[in-house]
Design a protein around this motif. Structure first.
Motif, PDB file in Angstrom:
ATOM      1  N   SER A  66      11.782   9.213 -11.825  1.00  0.00           N
ATOM      2  CA  SER A  66      12.454   7.994 -12.282  1.00  0.00           C
ATOM      3  C   SER A  66      12.308   6.876 -11.268  1.00  0.00           C
ATOM      4  O   SER A  66      12.069   5.712 -11.632  1.00  0.00           O
ATOM      5  CB  SER A  66      13.933   8.292 -12.550  1.00  0.00           C
ATOM      6  N   GLU A  67      12.412   7.207  -9.984  1.00  0.00           N
ATOM      7  CA  GLU A  67      12.266   6.202  -8.943  1.00  0.00           C
ATOM      8  C   GLU A  67      10.856   5.631  -8.923  1.00  0.00           C
ATOM      9  O   GLU A  67      10.655   4.422  -8.745  1.00  0.00           O
ATOM     10  CB  GLU A  67      12.607   6.833  -7.597  1.00  0.00           C
ATOM     11  N   GLY A  68       9.878   6.489  -9.106  1.00  0.00           N
ATOM     12  CA  GLY A  68       8.499   6.014  -9.171  1.00  0.00           C
ATOM     13  C   GLY A  68       8.258   5.123 -10.371  1.00  0.00           C
ATOM     14  O   GLY A  68       7.511   4.144 -10.291  1.00  0.00           O
ATOM     15  N   PHE A  69       8.892   5.471 -11.495  1.00  0.00           N
ATOM     16  CA  PHE A  69       8.757   4.640 -12.686  1.00  0.00           C
ATOM     17  C   PHE A  69       9.353   3.253 -12.456  1.00  0.00           C
ATOM     18  O   PHE A  69       8.774   2.238 -12.864  1.00  0.00           O
ATOM     19  CB  PHE A  69       9.442   5.328 -13.870  1.00  0.00           C
ATOM     20  N   VAL A  70      10.510   3.187 -11.802  1.00  0.00           N
ATOM     21  CA  VAL A  70      11.152   1.889 -11.506  1.00  0.00           C
ATOM     22  C   VAL A  70      10.269   1.058 -10.588  1.00  0.00           C
ATOM     23  O   VAL A  70      10.096  -0.154 -10.786  1.00  0.00           O
ATOM     24  CB  VAL A  70      12.538   2.121 -10.878  1.00  0.00           C
ATOM     25  N   ALA A  71       9.688   1.690  -9.572  1.00  0.00           N
ATOM     26  CA  ALA A  71       8.820   0.964  -8.649  1.00  0.00           C
ATOM     27  C   ALA A  71       7.577   0.447  -9.359  1.00  0.00           C
ATOM     28  O   ALA A  71       7.132  -0.687  -9.122  1.00  0.00           O
ATOM     29  CB  ALA A  71       8.429   1.880  -7.487  1.00  0.00           C
ATOM     30  N   GLU A  72       7.030   1.268 -10.251  1.00  0.00           N
ATOM     31  CA  GLU A  72       5.841   0.828 -10.990  1.00  0.00           C
ATOM     32  C   GLU A  72       6.170  -0.325 -11.923  1.00  0.00           C
ATOM     33  O   GLU A  72       5.385  -1.278 -12.058  1.00  0.00           O
ATOM     34  CB  GLU A  72       5.272   2.003 -11.777  1.00  0.00           C
ATOM     35  N   ILE A 122       4.357   5.681  -5.566  1.00  0.00           N
ATOM     36  CA  ILE A 122       4.384   5.787  -7.027  1.00  0.00           C
ATOM     37  C   ILE A 122       3.522   6.961  -7.487  1.00  0.00           C
ATOM     38  O   ILE A 122       3.924   7.751  -8.363  1.00  0.00           O
ATOM     39  CB  ILE A 122       3.900   4.466  -7.663  1.00  0.00           C
ATOM     40  N   ILE A 123       2.352   7.107  -6.894  1.00  0.00           N
ATOM     41  CA  ILE A 123       1.471   8.220  -7.261  1.00  0.00           C
ATOM     42  C   ILE A 123       2.123   9.558  -6.919  1.00  0.00           C
ATOM     43  O   ILE A 123       2.083  10.520  -7.701  1.00  0.00           O
ATOM     44  CB  ILE A 123       0.119   8.074  -6.543  1.00  0.00           C
ATOM     45  N   SER A 124       2.756   9.610  -5.751  1.00  0.00           N
ATOM     46  CA  SER A 124       3.409  10.851  -5.338  1.00  0.00           C
ATOM     47  C   SER A 124       4.592  11.194  -6.241  1.00  0.00           C
ATOM     48  O   SER A 124       4.792  12.366  -6.601  1.00  0.00           O
ATOM     49  CB  SER A 124       3.871  10.726  -3.885  1.00  0.00           C
ATOM     50  N   ASN A 166       0.826  -1.215   0.000  1.00  0.00           N
ATOM     51  CA  ASN A 166       0.000   0.000   0.000  1.00  0.00           C
ATOM     52  C   ASN A 166       0.856   1.260   0.000  1.00  0.00           C
ATOM     53  O   ASN A 166       0.556   2.236  -0.707  1.00  0.00           O
ATOM     54  CB  ASN A 166      -0.932  -0.005   1.215  1.00  0.00           C
ATOM     55  N   GLN A 167       1.910   1.245   0.785  1.00  0.00           N
ATOM     56  CA  GLN A 167       2.795   2.408   0.839  1.00  0.00           C
ATOM     57  C   GLN A 167       3.502   2.627  -0.495  1.00  0.00           C
ATOM     58  O   GLN A 167       3.718   3.767  -0.908  1.00  0.00           O
ATOM     59  CB  GLN A 167       3.810   2.229   1.963  1.00  0.00           C
TER      60      GLN A 167
END
Length: 356
Positions: free
Chosen positions: A134-140, A121-123, A115-116
């Motif tokens: 870029s970090e959010g893209f990797v996590a997604e 990723i949204i943030s 959930n976190q």
């Protein structure tokens, strides 16, 4: 299922149990499992946990809310539902782990729960910082690439963490499965409705992330399903399905020569297959008849050509051959008569010697 395999005993010959009865069995077991020799603080803590567990026990009928973390096979975010596993002393595992050798994914996921991580990723997508984006893209990408909620790193960690013969719960894709380990191999208890009549199919091996394990009996011997009606159609049924599909495609390729308007609605697959087979047999018979007619025409033309050649090149023989069957027989006898003296002369030559 774990308690039925270890602690709880149902009445003999019971094959069906209602959800209410099952909840009563679980509630009684939780009450009976209360430790006796504990301190006052431990007793109060246990009673509070038991009260919390009783409050959410009804959720077992629809599903419990657990939130995995990607750092360990037994690491979950604490939720009230986890109390049930603690009180019943049932280990809870998952295999959705980040490979520690992939540094960018480790950094992007961190110590977040599922959930976190979704919130992160949204943030990150809404951030003006390119590094966070870029970090959010990797996590997604990690969540998308591991949508089965099991990684090979997690599978290896599971194999190492689960003890030999241990009965535990495996969480994956919002489902809880009974898991055990036998001779170093992980197995999941088969509970699908389709296997209800498969008495010899008890366990399914968990050896890859794709979910295509091997079925085994209670002694962990390979036992492929035998009932094609309730599990899969079986090899022959698959062949029949493929054949029907091939016939269907063939019908489309041949411009649907069957008058489908004459076929009644609600016709079964077997009746439809028979109609398709009859049409195919009709076409095959027509094809062979056309081939035979074509071959007969070729033979007739060949005979006419040979007759014309014989008439032009060998006119005398053509007249003799065209006279009548009787004259043909006479001609044949004359030929034999002419040949007989020559054969006698040859025999004399063979039997005679030349004196030198």
């Amino acid at each position: 299922n774990i308690l039925l395999l270890s602690q709880i005993k149902l009445p003999p010959m019971m094959e069906i149990i209602t959800a209410e009865q099952l909840m009563e069995y679980l509630g009684d077991y939780i009450l009976d499992a209360k430790p006796k020799e504990i301190s006052e603080i431990q007793r109060l803590n246990y009673e509070q946990n038991m009260s919390d567990a009783m409050a959410i026990l009804h959720k077992l009928q629809t599903g419990l809310d657990v939130n995995v973390k990607f750092t360990g096979v037994r690491v979950f975010e604490y939720t009230p539902e986890c109390i049930v596993f603690d009180l019943l002393d049932i280990p809870l595992y998952h295999g959705w782990l980040v490979d520690p050798q992939v540094a960018d994914i480790v950094k992007a996921v961190g110590n977040c729960s599922y959930n976190q991580l979704v919130e992160k990723i949204i943030s990150c997508k809404q951030s003006d910082n390119s590094e966070l984006v870029s970090e959010g893209f990797v996590a997604e990408q990690f969540l998308n690439n591991t949508a089965t909620q099991l990684t090979y790193h997690g599978l290896c960690e599971l194999t190492s963490a689960v003890q030999e013969g241990e009965l535990c719960v495996f969480f994956r894709n919002n489902h809880f499965s009974t898991m055990t380990k036998y001779k170093g191999q992980l197995y999941l208890l088969v509970t699908d409705q389709g296997f209800l009549t498969e008495e010899k199919v008890v366990w399914e091996s968990l050896h890859n992330v794709d979910g295509d394990g091997n079925f085994c009996d209670s002694e962990f011997h390979l036992r492929p399903p035998s009932d094609p009606e309730t599990v899969y159609r079986g090899q022959q049924d698959q062949i029949d399905q493929d054949y029907l599909m091939a016939l269907s495609l063939q019908q489309e390729q041949q411009n649907q020569e069957i008058n489908w308007e004459q076929i009644p609605e609600g016709i079964s697959d077997l009746e439809l297959a028979k109609k398709l087979q009859e049409e195919e047999d009709r076409r095959a018979s027509q094809y062979y008849q056309e081939q035979e007619q074509a071959a007969a025409q070729v033979q007739a033309v060949s005979a006419m050509v040979l007759g014309f050649i014989s008439h032009v090149i060998f006119p005398t023989q053509q007249v003799q051959g065209a006279a009548s069957p009787a004259s043909a027989r006479q001609s044949g006898s004359n030929e034999r008569k002419r040949k007989e003296p020559r054969e006698k002369e040859r025999e004399k030559e063979k039997n005679s010697c030349v004196l030198l």
